[in-house]
Design a protein around this motif. Structure first.
Motif, PDB file in Angstrom:
ATOM      1  N   ALA A 137       0.841  -1.178   0.123  1.00 39.44           N
ATOM      2  CA  ALA A 137      -0.010   0.086   0.225  1.00 39.44           C
ATOM      3  C   ALA A 137       0.833   1.223   0.015  1.00 39.44           C
ATOM      4  O   ALA A 137       0.564   2.320  -0.683  1.00 39.44           O
ATOM      5  CB  ALA A 137      -0.995   0.046   1.108  1.00 39.44           C
ATOM      6  N   PHE A 141       1.326   3.829  -3.081  1.00 34.54           N
ATOM      7  CA  PHE A 141       0.716   5.187  -2.969  1.00 34.54           C
ATOM      8  C   PHE A 141       2.165   6.308  -3.164  1.00 34.54           C
ATOM      9  O   PHE A 141       2.021   7.130  -3.979  1.00 34.54           O
ATOM     10  CB  PHE A 141       0.689   5.571  -1.309  1.00 34.54           C
ATOM     11  CG  PHE A 141       0.423   6.887  -1.044  1.00 34.54           C
ATOM     12  CD1 PHE A 141      -0.557   7.685  -1.586  1.00 34.54           C
ATOM     13  CD2 PHE A 141       1.371   7.747  -0.112  1.00 34.54           C
ATOM     14  CE1 PHE A 141      -0.786   9.082  -1.322  1.00 34.54           C
ATOM     15  CE2 PHE A 141       0.972   8.830   0.236  1.00 34.54           C
ATOM     16  CZ  PHE A 141       0.240   9.461  -0.454  1.00 34.54           C
ATOM     17  N   GLN A 181       0.201  19.208  -1.488  1.00 31.30           N
ATOM     18  CA  GLN A 181      -0.675  19.108  -0.218  1.00 31.30           C
ATOM     19  C   GLN A 181      -1.532  17.778  -0.639  1.00 31.30           C
ATOM     20  O   GLN A 181      -1.705  17.500   0.564  1.00 31.30           O
ATOM     21  CB  GLN A 181      -1.803  20.400  -0.745  1.00 31.30           C
ATOM     22  CG  GLN A 181      -3.024  20.169   0.212  1.00 31.30           C
ATOM     23  CD  GLN A 181      -4.024  21.488  -0.202  1.00 31.30           C
ATOM     24  OE1 GLN A 181      -3.630  22.453  -0.134  1.00 31.30           O
ATOM     25  NE2 GLN A 181      -5.138  21.073  -0.482  1.00 31.30           N
ATOM     26  N   SER A 182      -1.637  17.240  -1.759  1.00 27.23           N
ATOM     27  CA  SER A 182      -2.604  15.978  -1.784  1.00 27.23           C
ATOM     28  C   SER A 182      -1.653  14.753  -1.435  1.00 27.23           C
ATOM     29  O   SER A 182      -2.250  14.043  -0.560  1.00 27.23           O
ATOM     30  CB  SER A 182      -2.897  15.719  -3.284  1.00 27.23           C
ATOM     31  OG  SER A 182      -3.745  16.842  -3.606  1.00 27.23           O
ATOM     32  N   PHE A 185      -2.053  15.015   2.564  1.00 19.35           N
ATOM     33  CA  PHE A 185      -3.084  14.391   3.083  1.00 19.35           C
ATOM     34  C   PHE A 185      -3.274  13.076   2.741  1.00 19.35           C
ATOM     35  O   PHE A 185      -3.691  12.331   3.724  1.00 19.35           O
ATOM     36  CB  PHE A 185      -4.488  15.173   2.087  1.00 19.35           C
ATOM     37  CG  PHE A 185      -5.748  14.872   2.188  1.00 19.35           C
ATOM     38  CD1 PHE A 185      -6.571  15.389   3.159  1.00 19.35           C
ATOM     39  CD2 PHE A 185      -6.409  13.462   1.589  1.00 19.35           C
ATOM     40  CE1 PHE A 185      -7.945  14.959   3.593  1.00 19.35           C
ATOM     41  CE2 PHE A 185      -7.520  13.330   1.948  1.00 19.35           C
ATOM     42  CZ  PHE A 185      -8.461  13.980   2.885  1.00 19.35           C
ATOM     43  N   GLY A 186      -2.871  12.590   1.508  1.00 16.74           N
ATOM     44  CA  GLY A 186      -2.844  11.178   1.505  1.00 16.74           C
ATOM     45  C   GLY A 186      -1.999  10.319   2.489  1.00 16.74           C
ATOM     46  O   GLY A 186      -2.430   9.328   3.106  1.00 16.74           O
ATOM     47  N   ARG A 188      -1.487  11.402   5.708  1.00 17.06           N
ATOM     48  CA  ARG A 188      -2.251  11.243   6.752  1.00 17.06           C
ATOM     49  C   ARG A 188      -3.338  10.139   6.870  1.00 17.06           C
ATOM     50  O   ARG A 188      -3.428   9.277   7.878  1.00 17.06           O
ATOM     51  CB  ARG A 188      -2.747  12.685   7.186  1.00 17.06           C
ATOM     52  CG  ARG A 188      -1.807  13.467   7.516  1.00 17.06           C
ATOM     53  CD  ARG A 188      -2.486  14.871   8.057  1.00 17.06           C
ATOM     54  NE  ARG A 188      -3.451  15.402   7.164  1.00 17.06           N
ATOM     55  CZ  ARG A 188      -2.840  16.430   6.412  1.00 17.06           C
ATOM     56  NH1 ARG A 188      -1.761  16.867   6.177  1.00 17.06           N
ATOM     57  NH2 ARG A 188      -4.022  16.889   5.767  1.00 17.06           N
ATOM     58  N   VAL A 189      -3.930   9.942   5.638  1.00 20.80           N
ATOM     59  CA  VAL A 189      -5.016   9.254   5.333  1.00 20.80           C
ATOM     60  C   VAL A 189      -4.272   7.689   5.440  1.00 20.80           C
ATOM     61  O   VAL A 189      -4.871   6.787   6.200  1.00 20.80           O
ATOM     62  CB  VAL A 189      -5.520   9.211   3.900  1.00 20.80           C
ATOM     63  CG1 VAL A 189      -6.520   8.066   3.511  1.00 20.80           C
ATOM     64  CG2 VAL A 189      -6.560  10.439   4.033  1.00 20.80           C
ATOM     65  N   ASP A 192      -3.401   6.883   9.244  1.00 20.75           N
ATOM     66  CA  ASP A 192      -4.447   6.719  10.133  1.00 20.75           C
ATOM     67  C   ASP A 192      -5.317   5.470   9.870  1.00 20.75           C
ATOM     68  O   ASP A 192      -5.738   4.705  10.581  1.00 20.75           O
ATOM     69  CB  ASP A 192      -5.668   7.889   9.787  1.00 20.75           C
ATOM     70  CG  ASP A 192      -5.194   9.218  10.543  1.00 20.75           C
ATOM     71  OD1 ASP A 192      -4.378   9.350  11.495  1.00 20.75           O
ATOM     72  OD2 ASP A 192      -5.935  10.303   9.956  1.00 20.75           O
ATOM     73  N   GLY A 193      -5.298   4.942   8.569  1.00 17.53           N
ATOM     74  CA  GLY A 193      -5.931   3.894   8.167  1.00 17.53           C
ATOM     75  C   GLY A 193      -5.129   2.655   8.560  1.00 17.53           C
ATOM     76  O   GLY A 193      -5.574   1.680   9.299  1.00 17.53           O
ATOM     77  N   LEU A 194      -3.843   2.753   8.584  1.00 20.47           N
ATOM     78  CA  LEU A 194      -3.103   1.781   9.104  1.00 20.47           C
ATOM     79  C   LEU A 194      -2.979   1.512  10.944  1.00 20.47           C
ATOM     80  O   LEU A 194      -3.120   0.372  11.190  1.00 20.47           O
ATOM     81  CB  LEU A 194      -1.279   2.019   8.858  1.00 20.47           C
ATOM     82  CG  LEU A 194      -1.112   1.870   7.433  1.00 20.47           C
ATOM     83  CD1 LEU A 194       0.476   2.211   7.034  1.00 20.47           C
ATOM     84  CD2 LEU A 194      -1.099   0.211   6.936  1.00 20.47           C
ATOM     85  N   ALA A 196      -5.948   2.089  12.321  1.00 19.97           N
ATOM     86  CA  ALA A 196      -6.845   1.520  12.787  1.00 19.97           C
ATOM     87  C   ALA A 196      -6.827   0.053  12.260  1.00 19.97           C
ATOM     88  O   ALA A 196      -7.954  -0.632  12.955  1.00 19.97           O
ATOM     89  CB  ALA A 196      -8.266   2.179  11.545  1.00 19.97           C
TER      90      ALA A 196
END
Lengths: 201, 201
Positions: A137, A141, A181-182, A185-186, A188-189, A192-194, A196
């Motif tokens: 992943a 990314f 910026q994208s 953002f990605g 952090r996503v 955060d997802g990992l 979780a």
């Protein structure tokens, strides 16, 4: 051309010639690398096994000799540092990206970098069975983000936008600022997802 | 060659020839497309404006005429369906991926697909200022995952693995099963991470 007084061929020189071709025309062939180095294609095979090995050498040439030991940081920070480093490595050579995905990650330099990612995730508490999925992943990314950095400033411009895409593209910055910026953002996503998916400690 | 009784050139035929070249050799030039269609390069310019437009036409040719209205589903489901669709579209043509990142998303078919993504995220409650960042994260992940599907079964094989990478690669499936499992893991990570960034309702 007179015969050079020192050998002009080495794995490093071959990788460098291939990288220059990839950067300028998006691809390389054994024949084109040989022409660039003013040797016959058959001479290259005294130094490299073939196309796959050249791609691995190109990857190695991009990865710094010393990978920061980010496994020693808190895992979110270590992972973020590592992904930013990886994107920065690729960002100057976006045309290399699709080639990297096609050959085994056999190189020593890649192995050092992935070991750092794997150790960081292991220290965070991820089980071995999840770590390759997580690294993939991250890899996907980072590769996609490196391609995005090479996108034209007009990437998200279209006469065909409907209402919602018109609103969201107008609300966004342009060019490199948008890509950066994208990416953040990605990132952090992804973190955060990992988090979780981390087994409850 | 006798003059054909019907016109052999159209934007569709040009896109098809370019796609065949990309699939087989990873790239295309105007000259090569012209040779493949047995016309002079200048004839192509009666139908397309140039290289960028051909890439847009190639993208259009891959996107289905009808995009499922996934904005009508619960957002996690809609987004997952959309990303799986996007990856499936790209997966048969991985060599197209790097080209797509280099030209504006000007095509009508792309615009329909992105409108569906944007509306899905808007319905979920994301503010306009975040939606392009989120779409970019989705885009980068889908592009990277499509490249990964084309990877050799030996992608994660290396004589240079150290302890942790040896353990995690031994714990993982191989080949297409690995790519699919990693994609589904990454998709859950992405959705979880997006949910964490959703403004409190």
């Amino acid at each position: 051309m007179p015969r050079p007084s020192e050998p002009i061929l080495s794995p490093d020189k071959i990788a460098q010639a291939a990288l220059e071709l990839i950067d300028s025309i998006g691809e390389f062939t054994i024949g084109a690398v040989a022409r660039r180095l003013s040797v016959r294609p058959s001479s290259l095979y005294n130094h490299v096994g073939g196309r796959e090995e050249i791609i691995s050498l190109v990857r190695d040439s991009l990865i710094p000799e010393t990978i920061p030991p980010f496994r020693e940081l808190p895992w979110e920070q270590g992972l973020s540092d590592g992904i930013r480093l990886y994107r920065a490595i690729l960002s100057d050579h976006p045309a290399v990206v699709p080639l990297l995905a096609t050959v085994p990650l056999a190189s020593a330099a890649s192995a050092r970098m992935y070991e750092e990612f794997a150790a960081t995730m292991h220290n965070a508490g991820f089980p071995d069975e999840q770590i390759l999925d997580a690294i993939t992943a991250i890899d996907n990314f980072a590769l996609g983000s490196a391609l995005d950095m090479a996108a034209p400033p007009t990437l998200w411009t279209s006469p065909h936008w409907q209402a919602r895409m018109r609103a969201v593209t107008e609300a966004a910055p342009r060019g490199r600022e948008r890509a950066d910026q994208s990416f953040e953002f990605g990132l952090r996503v992804l973190i955060d997802g990992l988090r979780a998916r981390l087994p409850q400690q």
